[in-house]
Design an enzyme around this catalytic site. Structure first.
Site: not given
Lengths: 575, 177
Positions: A490, A65, A127-128, A177
Site C-alpha cells: 500500500m 503481549e 524493577f519492572q 502485587k
C-alpha cells in the site's frame, strides 16, 4: 448488549481468599472461558491462582503481549463476549498499548489485567515498574489501579460492565502485587449501573418521526451502515428496514458482514478503496441515513465535498459522534437495534428501481475496468483478488475472514463474500499491521466450528509472526493466507502514484515463510502458478489443523478504485 | 473564529480522572488557559472549571467527549457573556515597602485589596477579580518589589442555567459508585 437488563448475579455469603484467587473468581462469575496472556514477576500470584481454575478457564500463552490483545480482540469480535488478557507489569503492560488503541478505536470489548509492583514501591522506579495507568489513559475506555485486595470484586465488576456496554471498548485493571497476596472477604455482584456513566440513551421520538418522514419522501435515499449494527445485533432490523423501504445500503469495512454480500440491496463498500457506485452516488442521494458508523476520513474523503446535497440522518450510540465530522439534520442517539425497531413501523413500503439502476450502471463500469481483470485474470502473475474469489467459491461465503492492514485488506474486503454475520474481523480504525495472525487465532477459538481464514500481507505477517507457535501449540485450525508481493504494497502504491515512484523503504527481502512456518509447527504450501492455485486452496482449506498458504502475487499491482487523498468521494478513480 | 470559553465539568473524585480529561484537550491540541478543581457541593463530586480559547465547534466536540468519559457526571461550556467569573491573586511584598510614604497604602485602598497576613519581613495581599484587575495591581506593586506572586485559575458560575440540577437530584437517589 443491554447489560442493565441482565439479572444481578451475586454470591450471598462471603468467602475468605487472597486477591489473586478473587480475580479468578470474578472472571468465573463474568462467564470468562478464555484468557490470553503472558506471565511475569508482578502477576505471578494470579498465575498461581489460575493453576486451580484450568478446568473452568483456558489460558493461552501467546508469544508476545501484543499478540494476546489482538487474539482477545478477534475472540471478542466473533463472539460479542469480552476478550480477557493477562500481562505482567512494565514491559508486559507497555506491550498491550497497540492492542488497547486498536480496541478503543474499533469499539471492541476487552478487559486487560496487569500485575504491578507492591503498592509501597509505586513511584520508586522499582524493577519492572511503569505507570501503566498514565500510559494507557488515552487508549482505554476506562482504567483503574487496585492497591488493596478488598477493591477487587467491585472494580472487576465495573470493568466488565464498562467494557461491554454502550459503545464497547478496552479497560485495563492494574493490580499491585500486595493486593494479589492480601486476604479479603469475597462476594461478587455484577455491576448494572454506574452513576457517572450513561451507556445508552433513547433516541428522541420527534427525531425518529423526522427520520421516517425524510426516508419515506426521499427520491434517492441511501443507507450507510457500520459496526454499530453488529455490536448491537441489529442485522435483522437493518435487513427489514432495507427490504421494506427498498433503500440501497452500503457498508464501511467494519460494517461488512452485517448484511449478506449478495443481497440485491447491498450495494457494496464505501471509502477510499470501496466500490465505485457507493462512493459516487453518496454525492447524489437526497437522504443519507448513517447507521452505527462514524464517518471516518477514509470513508468520507474530503469532508467539505461529502454529500453536500443530502439531508443526513445519523444513528449512533455515542452522542459525541453526532456532528463530529458530518453535520446531522436528524440525530438519533441510541442503540441501533432498539432504534431501528422503533423506526420500522414508521417506514412505508417502497421501491426505488431507477435509483438502484444508477448503482447497477456504475457497477458495470467498475466490473469492466477493475473487477473482472482482478478476480478473473487471464494472464500475468496471480492477483490478490483472484485468490479471494477462489476462496469464495470453495467456502460459498461461509467463512470468517480476518485481515491485516494494507492492499490485501482492501482486496479481501472488496471481494470476500459473506453469507453469515459477525464474519469479518479487521483492524479498521487503527490500521494495525500484525493484527490478523493473533486476531485469527482468537476468532478461530471463539468460533471453533467455522472456517476462519487470516489474510495477511508479507509485511504485516512479520510483525507478529511468532504467534505461529501459539497457533501450533493450541492446535487451532486457523487457515493462514499470505499474499506475498514482496513489498509493503500500500505504501509502495502511494509512492508510485503520489511520490513520483520514489520507492523509499518498501521493498522486502523476505525470509523463507515455508521453512519458518514448518519450523514453528504449522504446515505450509507455496503457490506461484495460477495453474495450481485452485487445487492448492482446496488442499489448504481441507487440511485438518492449522495450515499456511503463501501465494506469490504480482509485485506492483495496485488497488483500484481509489479516492485520492484530498479528493471527494465523487472523484473516485477507476485507474 | 477563536473565542474564550469556560468549560464546567462535574466528575467523581477519582485518582487519574484529571489526566483522563486533560488528554482530551491534548488530543485536539487545545491549550488549557486556566484550570481550577475542587470539591463541589455534593459529597465525592468534583467540579472543574477550565478556560480555553478556541472555536465554538471545537469546544462543543470537546465537551461531548469530556461528557462521555466514565466518571464524568456532566460537562458544559459557556461563552464569556454567559458566566460570571473571578480569579484570585496573592502577592507577597516586603513589609519595609509600607514605610516609604503612603503610595502603597493608596494603591491597596483604591483596589480594595485585602491584607491577609502581616509579618515583620513580609505582607501578604489578596486581590480577587478578572485577570486584568490582578494584572493591573501586579504592575502597580512591581516597583515596590514583589517577593512572590500567584494567580488562581478561574472559578465561574453560569448566568444561563443551573448546571447539574437534574443530575444532582437523581444522583442523590442512586447508589454511590
Amino acid at each position: 448488549m443491554l447489560e442493565t437488563q441482565e439479572k444481578t448475579l451475586s454470591t450471598e455469603s462471603t468467602t475468605r481468599m487472597n486477591g489473586a484467587k478473587a480475580i479468578m473468581e470474578c472472571l468465573v462469575h463474568e462467564g470468562v472461558e478464555l484468557i490470553y496472556g503472558y506471565p511475569g514477576g508482578a502477576i505471578m500470584p494470579v498465575y498461581d491462582a489460575l493453576y486451580d481454575y484450568q478446568d473452568q478457564v483456558q489460558h493461552v500463552l501467546t508469544r508476545h503481549e501484543q499478540g494476546a490483545t489482538h487474539a482477545a480482540q478477534g475472540y471478542a469480535r466473533v463472539t460479542n463476549k469480552t476478550g480477557v488478557v493477562f500481562a505482567t507489569s512494565g514491559p508486559g503492560a507497555t506491550n498491550l498499548v497497540t492492542g488497547l488503541a486498536d480496541a478503543l478505536i474499533d469499539s471492541t470489548p476487552m478487559v486487560c489485567i496487569t500485575g504491578q509492583v507492591f503498592a509501597k514501591l509505586l513511584g520508586t522506579d522499582a524493577f519492572q515498574e511503569t505507570d501503566v495507568i498514565s500510559i494507557t489513559m488515552a487508549v482505554t475506555k476506562w482504567n483503574y489501579q487496585i492497591t488493596k485486595a478488598s477493591e477487587i470484586p467491585d472494580v472487576m465488576a465495573k470493568a466488565f460492565y464498562i467494557a461491554n456496554s454502550g459503545r464497547p471498548g478496552p479497560v485495563i485493571i492494574d493490580i499491585t502485587k500486595n493486593a494479589q497476596l492480601e486476604l479479603l472477604d469475597f462476594a461478587y455482584k455484577k455491576t448494572t449501573a454506574i452513576r457517572s456513566y450513561n451507556p445508552i440513551q433513547k433516541a428522541d421520538e420527534n427525531e425518529l418521526t423526522k427520520a421516517a418522514e425524510l426516508l419515506n419522501n426521499a427520491k434517492k435515499p441511501y443507507i450507510l451502515f457500520g459496526q454499530g449494527v453488529t455490536l448491537s445485533g441489529a442485522e435483522t432490523e437493518l435487513k427489514q428496514l432495507v427490504e421494506k423501504s427498498g433503500i440501497p445500503a452500503a457498508w464501511t469495512i467494519l460494517g461488512l458482514s452485517a448484511m449478506e454480500t449478495d443481497h440485491p440491496l447491498n450495494v457494496g463498500m464505501l471509502g477510499m478503496h470501496g466500490n465505485y457506485a457507493p462512493n459516487v452516488l453518496t454525492n447524489e442521494c437526497d437522504v443519507l441515513f448513517a447507521v452505527g458508523m462514524r464517518f471516518d476520513d477514509r470513508v468520507t474523503g474530503k469532508v467539505d465535498g461529502y454529500a453536500p446535497q443530502a439531508k443526513v440522518i445519523h444513528l449512533d450510540i455515542d452522542p459525541s459522534e453526532i456532528n463530529k465530522i458530518i453535520e446531522a439534520d436528524v440525530a438519533l442517539v441510541g442503540d441501533a437495534k432498539e432504534t431501528l425497531q422503533r423506526l420500522l413501523p414508521l417506514i412505508e413500503q417502497n421501491v426505488h428501481p431507477e435509483w438502484l439502476q444508477q448503482f447497477k450502471d456504475l457497477d458495470q463500469m467498475e466490473w469492466d475496468k477493475v473487477i473482472e481483470k482482478e478476480i478473473q485474470p487471464k494472464e500475468g502473475l496471480i492477483t490478490m483478488g483472484e485468490v479471494i474469489h477462489l476462496i469464495n467459491e470453495e467456502t460459498e461465503g461461509d467463512h470468517i475472514i480476518v485481515t491485516d492492514v494494507g492492499q490485501h485488506q482492501m482486496v479481501a474486503c472488496r471481494y470476500a463474500k459473506f453469507a453469515k454475520h459477525r464474519s469479518n474481523v479487521t483492524s479498521g480504525g487503527l490500521g494495525t499491521m500484525g493484527f490478523a495472525l493473533p486476531a485469527g487465532l482468537g476468532a478461530q477459538m471463539g468460533a471453533p466450528d467455522r472456517c476462519v481464514i487470516a489474510v495477511i500481507g508479507d509485511g504485516g505477517f512479520q510483525m507478529t509472526i511468532q504467534e505461529l507457535a501459539t497457533i501450533a501449540q493450541t492446535k487451532t485450525p486457523l487457515k493462514i493466507l499470505i499474499l506475498n508481493n514482496q513489498f509493503l504494497g500500500m505504501v509502495r502504491q502511494w509512492q508510485e502514484l503520489f511520490f513520483d515512484k520514489r520507492y523509499s523503504s518498501v521493498e522486502l527481502e523476505n525470509p523463507d515463510f515455508q521453512m519458518i512456518s514448518e519450523g514453528m509447527g504449522v504446515p505450509a504450501i507455496l503457490t506461484k502458478e495460477r495453474a495450481s492455485l485452485k487445487a492448492d486452496i482446496q488442499k489448504w482449506l481441507n487440511h485438518e489443523g492449522p495450515c499456511l498458504l503463501e501465494v506469490r502475487v504480482g509485485k506492483e499491482n495496485n488497488v483500484f478504485p481509489m479516492v485520492p487523498a484530498g479528493a471527494t468521494v465523487a472523484e473516485i478513480r477507476l485507474d | 473564529m477563536k473565542e474564550k470559553f469556560t468549560i464546567c465539568i462535574f466528575t467523581e473524585n477519582q485518582v487519574g480522572l484529571l489526566h483522563r480529561l486533560t488528554t482530551i484537550f491534548t488530543r485536539r491540541h487545545i491549550n488549557i488557559e486556566s484550570l481550577t478543581t475542587s470539591e463541589a457541593e455534593l459529597d465525592g463530586v468534583h467540579r472543574f472549571t477550565i478556560s480555553v480559547e478556541c472555536e465554538e465547534e471545537q469546544v462543543e466536540k470537546l465537551s461531548k467527549q469530556l461528557s462521555k468519559q466514565v466518571g464524568t457526571l456532566e460537562a458544559d461550556y459557556y461563552r464569556e457573556e454567559e458566566t460570571v467569573w473571578q480569579e484570585i491573586a496573592l502577592f507577597k511584598v516586603s513589609t519595609n515597602a509600607f514605610f516609604n510614604g503612603t503610595q502603597l497604602e493608596e494603591i491597596i485602598r483604591s483596589h480594595r485589596t485585602r491584607i491577609l497576613e502581616i509579618e515583620p519581613n513580609y505582607v501578604v495581599l489578596e486581590q480577587t477579580g478578572y485577570k486584568e484587575d490582578t494584572q493591573t495591581l501586579f504592575e502597580k506593586l512591581k516597583p515596590f518589589g514583589i517577593l512572590e506572586f500567584v494567580r488562581s485559575g478561574r472559578v465561574s458560575i453560569s448566568k444561563t442555567n443551573v448546571p447539574f440540577k437534574k443530575e444532582k437530584e437523581t444522583i442523590l437517589k442512586k447508589e454511590k459508585h
